[in-house]
Design a protein around this motif. Structure first.
Motif: not given
Length: 948
Positions: A577-583, A619-624, A610-613, A585-591
Motif C-alpha cells: 500500500k505504501l509503495a502503491s501510494g508512492l508510485f 484505473d491506472r492502466k485500463p488499456e493493459n 481484492a476486487r477494489k485493488w 500511476t503504477d498499476p503493478f502495486y495494486p495488482q
C-alpha cells in the motif's frame, strides 16, 4: 584520435563526428591507453577499488600498469566460441554467457572484449533508456564506418541487461532491429556484421543442463565430472526446496557411470538415492499419476528418515518428460514440511540419447573449479605484495569459493556498532544497501541521495567533516563507491551480494527486520525520488522468480517477509500500500495487492478488498490486458471457493460467475486492441472465460436446476465453442518458443470445458470437418488425408482453418506426376493471405510449429509430418547451420536476392520464408530443407552453394 580495426589496413581512425554520435555504445578503442600518459596512482586506485568490489573499468585490463586479472573457467571457452563465430556465414550471430550475480560475469565479458579490441570492433551497450532501434543504427554505423566495403569489420557487442521489452528478452528485439537496419541499407556480407555477446543473469541454484557427447577424452570426462560436482554443491547452498540438473548424455558416452561415480563421491555429504527406469509409459493417466505419487511418497519418507538432510536423487533412464510430475508431487509435500536453509531434493536427471547437441554457451557460477582455485591462490600471493591497507572483501569471497561463512565472518567486525545504535543513520543506510543488494544484486544508491539522507537525519555536531565517508566509517570496508561510464556522479553499494545477505541476516538477528528496513527505505529514500527508485522497488516488491514448473506467487522479498513473523501478511499489505501510494500511476502495486488478498488473506472480506485493488490497477492502466486479468482471477477464485461450500446459494454463484465472465471478456477486448499494435497477444481472457464456464457448469442435467441457471449455461455455449476452436488451432499451429511448450493444464482445462458444454450435444456430421477433428488430423499423419479426401475438398469456406487444410492438401497434390495439378504459387499466396487475415495477429510473437517437411518420396508420401521426425533432427533443422544433413528430407534448390529466399521449381521462383533471417546474408544460389507452417513454406538450414 581514436582507432578501431579495419579489414584492409589493420586499424583506421574514427572521425570525431561519428565517435560523438555513438552515444549508446561504450567502445573499446584498439589503441586505448596506448597514446597518452597513465597516472600510476590512478591505475593503482582503480585496481584496489576493483579488488574491493567496485565494477571494473577498462583501465583495470591494461596490463602495463596492472597485473592480469584472474581468468575464470569460461574465459578461454568464450574466446573459442567467438573465434568460431567470426567465420560464420550470417548477418548476425551470438554467444551466451550465463552467470550468477556476484560470480564475476560482467568482468569476464569485459575481459573478452578487451582481448578482441585489436581484431574486432568491440563495444558495450550503455543501458540507460535503452532504445533498440537507435542502438541498431549506431551498431551498423560502427560496422560500416565508411562506404568502402574493405573498411568494414565485425562488431563484437556486449549486451548485459536484465530488462525485457514487451515481455521479450532485449536480445530478441535487438536481433530483429539489427536485421531490419541491415536490410534497409542493402548490406551483403560473407561474415557477421555483429556478434552479440549476450550476458544472461541465471539462477544456477535452481536448475542447470549439462551435456555429455560421445568420444570424449579422459581429461574432458574428468572436467565434466568436476562441473557436475560443482553444480550439486552450488545447488546445496540455494533456498529452493527442489532443484534439478539435467544430464543429457549420448548412449555411448558412459554418462550413467559418471553420474553414479559422482553420487559415490558425495555419499557422506548427501542422502544418495538412485532410481533406474522408474517410469512406466504404457499405462493410463490415472495409473501414471498413482505411480508418480507413490514414488514421491517413498522419496519424501527417505528425506524425513534421514533428518531432513538433502536427498541427492539420481534418475537414470531414457524418458525425461515424467520428471515434471515427480517435481510437482515433491513440491506439494514439502509445502507442509518444516522450512530449511537448503534444498530437500537435488534431482540429477540423467537421460540417455542417441544424439546430443552441445550448446554454444558459457556458464559462470559462484563455485570454483579446482583449476580456478589455483589461479585465485596465485593472485592472492600477488595482492599480498601490493602493500595496500584496504580489505579486498569481494576478491577474498571469490578466492575462498563463495562460502557463506566467509561473508558472515566479515560482519563480525560491525556487530558492535549495530548493537550500540540500531537507529543511527549509518546503520539505517547499511540496512538499505543490504536490502537492495540482496534482492536486486548489482543495484546501487546515488551518493548524493545518501548524503541528503544523512543531512536530514544526522544530529548536528561540532565536527567540521560531516561527509558520508565519516558517518559511514564503521562500515566503509564493506562499501564501494564508483561511477558508471563517463558519468561524474558517484554511486555506492556493498562490495558483494553475499556480503549484503550476511549484513541483512545480522541486522535481522538484532531485531531489525526486512519489513522495518523496507518501510524505512520507502519513507526515507524513495519518497520524493520515486522515478529513480522505480526499477529497484519493482524488482523487490513485484517481480516474481521462476521456479522449476511455474513462477513464485510473489516476489522473494514479499515471500521472505511473509515467513518472518506472525503478522507478516499485514506487513506485506502495508508495504505494498505504501509503495502503491508512492508510485501513484503504477498499476503493478495494486495488482499485487489484489493477488495478495485473494491468495493469502483468510478473512471473509478478502474478495471485496481484492476486487477494489484490482479495479484500482485497471484505473491506472485500463488499456493493459494483463492488468485486467487480475480482476477476472479474483472473481474466478471467489467462484471456485463458493462452489466448495456444501450449501452454496446458486444465485450467489451466478452473480460471481457473471462478474468473472464480464471481467474476462473486457480483458479479451483489451488484448485484441493490443494485438493491433503488433504486441504479444494475451490469451488469458479467453482461457479464464473457459475456466469459469468449466467451474459453473453443473454436474447434473440442466433440466434438474432452476430456469435462470439453465438459461445462463445455455447462453454460454456459443462463446465456449468459439473459444475452444481458438485454442485448438492456437496450440496446434504454435507454441511459446522452440524450447518451451505451453503448460499442459491449458489443453486439459479447455478439453474439460468442451466436454461439459458441447461434446455430448454434437451430432456427428459425415460431410464436414469440425475444427477439433481437423486439427487432430494435422497432428497425426499425412496419410490420414486420404481417408477424408471428400471432406477436405468441400471445406466450410467461412472456416479459415479448414481453408488452410484445403490449401495444404492442394500443395501436397501438386506433383508434376499428377494430371492437371493445382497452381502451387496460387496456393501459397492463398495460404499467406489466410495467415495474415486470421492468424498473424494472435501468433505474431510465438514460434510457428512446422507441420510438414518435404521428403524424398512421391505424391502424398512426399510430405513428412513433424511428429515422424526425431527431436534431434528438429533441433538440427532449427538450430544448426547449412552443413546439416537430415536423411529423410530432400534439399530444395533456391536463390537469394535482396535478402529474400526463393525456391526454384522448374522455370518458376516461389518466395519462401527463411526460418533464420540472419542466415540470409548475401546474394547467391542456395539449397535448403523445405517445411510448412501455418504461414506458408519455410526454408530451414540454408546452405550457400559456394560453401558446400
Amino acid at each position: 584520435m581514436s582507432f578501431i580495426p579495419s579489414s584492409k589496413s589493420g586499424i583506421i581512425a574514427v572521425p570525431a563526428e561519428l565517435r560523438d554520435s555513438l552515444s549508446c555504445l561504450d567502445i573499446v578503442w584498439s589503441d586505448m591507453f596506448e597514446r597518452g600518459e597513465i597516472n600510476p596512482e590512478e591505475a593503482r586506485q582503480h585496481q584496489a577499488d576493483f579488488l574491493k568490489g567496485a565494477p571494473p573499468k577498462w583501465l583495470n585490463f591494461h596490463t602495463s600498469v596492472n597485473s592480469p586479472l584472474v581468468e575464470r573457467d569460461g574465459f578461454n571457452d568464450l574466446i573459442k566460441l567467438i573465434e568460431k563465430r567470426k567465420g560464420k556465414r550470417s548477418l548476425i550471430t551470438d554467444v551466451s554467457l550465463r552467470y550468477q550475480s556476484g560470480s564475476g560475469g560482467s568482468t569476464l565479458a569485459m575481459q573478452v572484449l578487451w582481448r578482441f579490441r585489436k581484431d574486432l570492433r568491440c563495444a558495450r551497450v550503455i543501458d540507460s533508456d535503452l532504445d533498440t532501434k537507435k542502438l541498431s543504427k549506431q551498431v551498423v554505423d560502427l560496422f560500416l564506418l565508411s562506404n568502402e566495403e574493405q573498411n568494414r569489420k565485425t562488431v563484437l557487442l556486449l549486451l548485459d541487461t536484465k530488462e525485457k521489452i514487451n515481455d521479450l528478452p532485449v536480445k530478441n528485439v535487438l536481433w530483429e532491429d539489427l536485421i531490419d537496419e541491415i536490410h534497409k541499407r542493402g548490406i551483403n556480407t560473407y561474415t557477421p556484421a555483429v556478434i552479440i555477446l549476450n550476458c544472461i543473469p541465471t539462477d544456477f541454484t535452481l536448475t542447470d543442463t549439462m551435456i555429455l557427447p560421445p568420444k570424449l577424452s579422459e581429461g574432458e570426462i574428468t572436467k565434466i565430472k568436476e562441473k557436475l560436482l560443482q553444480q550439486i554443491r552450488l545447488q546445496r547452498k540455494g533456498h529452493w526446496k527442489v532443484t534439478k540438473i539435467n544430464l543429457l548424455h549420448h548412449k555411448d558416452s558412459r554418462g550413467s557411470t559418471l553420474a553414479r561415480e559422482v553420487l559415490s563421491n558425495l555419499s557422506e555429504e548427501f542422502t544418495c538415492e538412485t532410481l533406474t527406469e522408474p517410469f512406466k509409459t504404457d499405462i493410463n493417466k490415472d495409473e501414471f499419476a498413482r505411480e508418480i505419487g507413490n514414488l514421491a511418497d517413498d522419496q519424501f519418507r527417505v528425506y524425513q528418515t534421514h533428518l531432513k538432510n538433502t536427498v541427492l536423487l539420481l534418475l537414470d533412464h531414457e524418458y525425461d518428460k515424467p520428471l515434471r510430475y515427480l517435481i510437482k508431487n515433491l513440491q506439494s509435500k514439502l509445502q507442509r514440511a518444516d522450512q530449511t536453509d537448503h534444498p530437500a531434493f537435488i534431482i540429477v536427471n540423467a537421460v540417455s540419447k542417441s544424439f546430443v547437441r552441445v550448446k554454444d554457451d558459457v556458464k559462470l557460477k559462484m563455485e570454483l573449479l579446482p583449476e580456478e582455485k589455483e589461479r585465485f591462490a596465485q593472485k592472492k600471493l600477488e595482492i599480498a605484495q601490493m602493500e595496500m591497507s584496504l580489505k579486498f572483501h569481494a576478491f577474498n569471497i571469490m578466492q575462498g569459493g563463495f562460502k557463506k561463512e566467509d561473508a558472515t565472518s566479515i560482519t563480525e567486525e560491525i556487530k558492535k556498532h549495530v548493537e550500540k545504535d540500531r537507529k543511527s543513520s549509518s546503520t539505517r543506510l547499511l540496512g538499505f544497501l543490504a536490502l537492495i543488494n540482496s534482492y536486486v544484486p548489482g543495484s546501487h544508491l546515488p551518493k548524493l541521495f545518501c548524503e541528503e539522507f544523512m543531512d536530514r537525519t544526522e544530529e548536528p555536531t561540532d565536527e567540521e567533516n560531516h561527509s558520508l565517508e565519516t558517518i559511514m566509517k564503521p562500515f566503509m570496508d564493506l562499501i564501494v563507491i564508483s561511477s558508471e561510464g563517463d558519468q561524474k556522479a558517484n554511486y555506492i553499494r556493498l562490495a558483494h551480494p553475499m556480503i549484503a545477505q550476511a549484513c541483512l541476516k545480522m541486522l535481522i538477528e538484532h531485531n531489525v527486520t526486512r519489513f522495518d528496513i523496507a518501510q524505512d527505505f520507502l519513507n526515507s529514500m524513495v519518497k520524493v525520488k520515486e522515478s529513480y527508485y522505480e526499477h529497484i522497488c519493482k524488482s523487490m516488491l513485484v517481480t516474481r522468480l521462476e521456479r522449476l514448473l511455474k513462477k513464485e506467487t510473489f516476489s522473494k522479498l514479499i515471500l521472505d517477509i511473509k515467513d518472518e513473523s506472525e503478522n507478516s501478511i499485514e506487513q506485506c499489505i502495508f508495504l505494498l500500500k505504501l509503495a502503491s501510494g508512492l508510485f501513484s500511476t503504477d498499476p503493478f502495486y495494486p495488482q499485487t495487492l489484489a493477488r495478495l488478498f485473494y491468495i493469502e488473506v483468510n478473512e471473509d472480506h478478502k474478495y471485496e478488498e481484492a476486487r477494489k485493488w484490482a479495479e484500482k490497477a485497471i484505473d491506472r492502466k485500463p488499456e493493459n490486458s494483463h492488468i485486467r486479468d487480475t480482476l477476472g482471477q479474483v472473481h474466478k477464485n471467489h467462484l471456485v471457493n463458493e462452489t466448495k461450500k456444501p450449501f452454496s446459494d446458486i444465485s450467489v454463484r451466478l452473480a460471481i460467475a457473471q462478474s468473472a465472465i464480464k471481467a474476462f471478456k473486457e480483458e479479451e477486448e483489451a488484448a485484441e486492441h493490443e494485438a493491433e499494435h503488433n504486441t504479444k497477444f494475451n490469451n488469458r481472457g479467453l482461457f479464464g472465460f473457459l475456466q469459469v464456464c468449466k467451474t459453473i457448469h453443473p454436474k447434473i442435467p440442466l433440466e434438474h436446476i432452476g430456469q435462470e441457471y439453465s438459461e445462463f449455461i445455455s447462453g454460454l455455449k456459443g462463446d465456449v465453442e468459439t473459444k475452444y476452436d481458438f485454442f485448438e488451432w492456437y496450440l496446434a499451429f504454435s507454441r511459446q518458443s522452440f524450447e518451451k511448450e505451453d503448460p499442459e493444464y491449458i489443453s486439459k482445462d479447455i478439453e474439460e470445458c468442451y466436454t461439459h458444454f458441447l461434446k455430448m450435444d454434437k451430432q456427428a456430421d459425415k460431410t464436414t470437418l469440425y475444427s477439433g477433428e481437423l486439427l487432430r488430423m494435422l497432428k497425426s499423419d499425412i496419410s490420414v488425408l486420404k481417408q477424408h479426401e471428400s471432406k477436405i475438398k468441400n471445406p466450410q469456406f467461412d472456416s479459415e482453418t479448414q481453408t488452410v487444410l484445403y490449401i495444404l492438401y492442394n500443395i501436397i497434390c501438386s506433383d508434376s506426376a499428377i494430371a492437371n495439378p493445382p497452381n502451387l504459387e496460387k496456393c501459397l499466396k492463398q495460404m499467406r493471405h489466410s495467415y495474415e487475415n486470421k492468424y498473424q495477429k494472435y501468433l505474431n510473437s510465438r514460434y510457428l510449429e512446422p507441420l510438414f517437411f518435404f521428403g524424398k518420396r512421391k505424391g502424398l508420401q512426399r510430405l513428412i509430418h513433424t511428429s515422424k521426425l526425431q527431436q534431434t533432427d528438429l533441433e538440427r533443422l532449427t538450430e544448426g547451420d547449412g552443413r546439416e544433413e537430415i536423411k529423410d528430407l530432400q534439399r530444395i534448390d533456391g536463390w537469394v536476392r535482396n535478402h529474400k529466399v526463393f525456391a526454384i521449381r522448374g522455370e518458376k521462383q516461389i518466395q519462401v520464408i527463411p526460418h533464420d533471417r540472419a542466415s540470409v546474408c548475401t546474394q547467391g544460389q542456395v539449397s535448403f530443407y523445405l517445411g510448412f507452417n501455418i504461414r506458408g513454406p519455410v526454408a530451414f538450414n540454408i546452405r550457400y552453394k559456394d560453401n558446400c
